[in-house]
Design a protein around this motif. Structure first.
Motif: not given
Ligand code: UDP
Ligand code: MG
Length: 317
Positions: A92-94, A211, A203-204, A71-72, A96, A12, A206, A41, A8-10
């Motif tokens: 993740d798509a970022d 959290k 950017q993050s 949402g993821q 990381q 990115e 979340y 997403d 999933p990517a939002y």
């Protein structure tokens, strides 16, 4: 299909092309028989365009685009719905997570007897504050759910396909608790230390506020694990105990009053007795409603998971 990678990517756009390049190299080493399912997403930047560019280059890249941001974990759900692989990998798509960790995790599932293997970001590259919050979160989760896995927030996970039917997705709730819920259902969950990089582009998504919501989610998950099949066992026993205490108190007061041992004028205890009885009955009623909801839910689902079938012919074989 052998492997499905679900991402999933939002927003990115800066990560997509490098990510696909890295994943392709790793997956091709495993087998040519893989697909990469992107879930856009509801991104507002050029994420979809970037995904399409990749799809033009390699048709094993597939795209699901949501109409808005869900949402993821809802992204994962859609990916699981469309994935055809026997083994499904999420990340993740970022960038990381590091695709280079995939082969070892896949091996644990294919030959190591695990149904799910979860990444463990042992050297996490996030801010101290985030790491601190997540330490507390993981610690609480371990206490509350009794689950020993170190890091459940890690998106890099490898699943056997049959696990996925057993995950009940509910909004963004299960992002962190998928592995715990699968373990609770009887699946064998393993973990592997994985590389974690700092985010380079974008950017993050979340915020810290989000959290914190994870703590409330934890209570819901705990409740779900313990009482989802029979909520009346919780509400019913609480309700009966509280209204029982109310009856007892009221009864004692009445007897004492009848024996003229006490006067009830200007006393709050009779009120307390009535209150307890009423609260107890309310809880009992809530239990009935919750149990009816559960009954409806489980009548369309199976409450068990099967590890092995012998002597049955699968339909169509
Ligand atoms: N993501 C998503 N929808 C959202 C939020 C996040 O698909 O509403 C994706 C995001 O693109 C990324 C992954 O979920 O691939 C993890 O998000 P992020 O990196 O922001 O979380 P963090 O690593 O900061 O916990
Ligand atoms: Mg991230």
């Amino acid at each position: 299909m052998k492997y499905s990678v679900v991402i999933p990517a939002y927003n990115e756009e800066g990560n997509i092309s490098q990510l696909v390049a890295k994943i392709s190299v790793v997956m091709n080493q495993l087998s040519p028989d893989w697909e990469l399912i992107f879930i856009d997403d509801g991104s507002k930047d050029k994420t979809l365009e970037k995904m399409r560019e990749e799809r033009q280059k390699d048709s094993r890249v597939k795209i699901i685009r949501f109409r808005r941001n869900f949402g993821q974990s809802v992204g994962w759900q859609a990916g699981f719905d469309y994935a055809t692989g026997e083994i499904v990998i999420t990340m993740d798509a970022d960038m990381q997570n590091d695709p280079a960790d995939i082969p070892a995790m896949v091996k644990m599932v294919e030959t190591g007897g695990y149904d799910v293997v979860s990444g463990w970001r042992s050297m996490r590259q996030d801010s101290l504050y985030i790491k601190f919050l997540s330490k507390i979160g993981n610690w609480l989760r371990r206490i509350v759910t009794g689950d020993k896995t170190h890091d459940h927030g890690c998106s890099l996970k490898v699943y056997k396909k049959e696990c996925l039917d057993s995950i009940e997705f509910y909004s963004d709730l299960h992002r962190r608790y998928i592995a715990a819920l699968l373990a609770w259902k009887g699946f064998k969950v393993g973990e592997m230390k994985t590389t974690h990089h700092a985010r380079k582009y974008g950017q993050s998504k979340y915020s810290v506020r989000k959290k914190w919501k994870g703590l409330l989610d934890l209570l819901v998950v705990k409740f779900w694990m313990q009482y989802s099949t029979r909520p009346i066992h919780l509400f019913g026993s609480l309700g009966l105990a509280i209204s029982g205490a109310g009856f007892l108190l009221g009864g004692t007061l009445s007897v004492l009053w009848l024996l003229r041992m006490i006067s009830l004028q200007n006393r709050t205890t009779p009120l307390l007795a009535v209150l307890l009885v009423m609260i107890g009955l309310q809880l009992l009623m809530t239990g009935f409603i919750a149990d009816t909801v559960s009954m409806t839910y489980y009548s369309t689902k199976r409450a068990y998971t099967v590890e092995l079938l012998e002597g049955f012919e699968k339909p169509g074989e």
